[in-house]
Write an enzyme that holds these catalytic residues in place. Sequence first.
Site, short mmCIF file in Angstrom:
data_model
loop_
_atom_site.label_atom_id
_atom_site.label_comp_id
_atom_site.label_asym_id
_atom_site.label_seq_id
_atom_site.Cartn_x
_atom_site.Cartn_y
_atom_site.Cartn_z
N CYS A 16 -13.49 -41.04 7.98
CA CYS A 16 -13.70 -40.93 9.42
C CYS A 16 -12.40 -41.17 10.19
O CYS A 16 -11.41 -41.64 9.64
CB CYS A 16 -14.75 -41.94 9.89
SG CYS A 16 -16.38 -41.70 9.15
N HIS B 180 -15.18 -43.36 15.33
CA HIS B 180 -15.85 -44.63 15.64
C HIS B 180 -14.83 -45.74 15.87
O HIS B 180 -13.62 -45.55 15.67
CB HIS B 180 -16.82 -45.02 14.52
CG HIS B 180 -16.18 -45.21 13.16
ND1 HIS B 180 -15.26 -46.19 12.89
CD2 HIS B 180 -16.34 -44.53 12.00
CE1 HIS B 180 -14.89 -46.13 11.63
NE2 HIS B 180 -15.53 -45.11 11.06
#
Length: 420
Positions: A153, A145
């Site tokens: 992440c 992202h």
Amino acid sequence: MLKRIALAASLALALAACQDENLAGGSTRHLSPIPPATMALMSTKGMSKNDPILIRAYKKESELEVWKRGSNGKYALLKTYPICRWSGQLGPKTREGDRQVPEGFYAVTPAQMNPNSAYYLSFDTGYPNAYDRSFGRNGGDIMVHGSCSSRGCFAMTDQNIAEIYAIARESFASGQRAFQFQSYPFRMTPENLAKHRLDTNIAFWKNLKEGSDTFEISKEEVQVSVANRRYQFNADSEVASAVAQKQRHDEQEVADLVSKGMKPIKLVYHDGDTHESFRTALANASGVTDTKLGFVSRTEGIASGPQQIALDDSGREKIETPAPALAFASMKEVPAEAPKPKVVAAAQPAASAPAPSSEETPFYKKMFGNVADLFSAPSQPAAESVQAAPAAIAPAARIPAKPQKRADAASGLKLAQVRN
């Protein structure tokens, strides 16, 4: 009680993965076109925006690669993007809240793309897969992202995630049902394998290397299955033979590096890392919103990179200790009773010092003669150690008579040893 429940729920969210929620409103950022420079790069490499893609990510190097299938049917590297932030340590993700970025082979479908991400844009990597579930691993919402903040992440800059998202969107629009996402602890080179050969994850990483080698030789999407808690990579006999040959070559190179003295190490991260190109900017961001990088998390842990720890032959952290001789020498540098001003006077050349009288000779010297030398202090004149800090010596007028006498005796003994 309600406050405690609310606090526990808030803590659980903080420990979980990136928790990507949809933003309200009709954002059109997911419709941004592929930049002209990237389109031109595709053209020079015999690719088009409609061709399928494949993505590879490397934690240690903090890089993400986008590959595209060219007109010859083989995948080729299109572009490498710096990863702005990843969290945790090298090694697989095992549970919810461990802040680990997963390692393995995953599949991303159109349903996993989030055009309204709270992190600008995102796609879910597909963790946990069949391999992870075979070990009972849990957790989820592990994404690639925007916004330079990570709780498990791969965080890219908003500009880069917009470009990657657009490339994937066009491939899906042209019929690709899913693209493969390969996540590695580091580039599977003999040097990295030699350095990390004693890591507890080395067997798992060698299994990942089989898939990496299969892709690099075939340049086709790797056919992956799971059996006996191992990844299985299905390839034709020609590719399988070439992979086996490459593995033998790499293992020999690892052995050569070890024989030449390459030491085993362990990299310990405060909480993940960033690409070198972002390090200075992140060090100055200090957990605030940066105009270029977005919100930056935990900058204090990535300013200088990971700590490299040497390992011994058993894989344990090597503790450096001083040699026994040096340790003993350091003990002898500080005498039990510090010399007094009489020793300072003895700092003059030994030849000009008067011979000690019989009254100054200790009684054990009189009785045992030279045998006492075996038990006496080193032959180094005590005056030399005193000269290093003359200011610390008190004036003679302030020294009591009794200590002065002991100092005189000690001085006489030292001088006798020098003469002997």
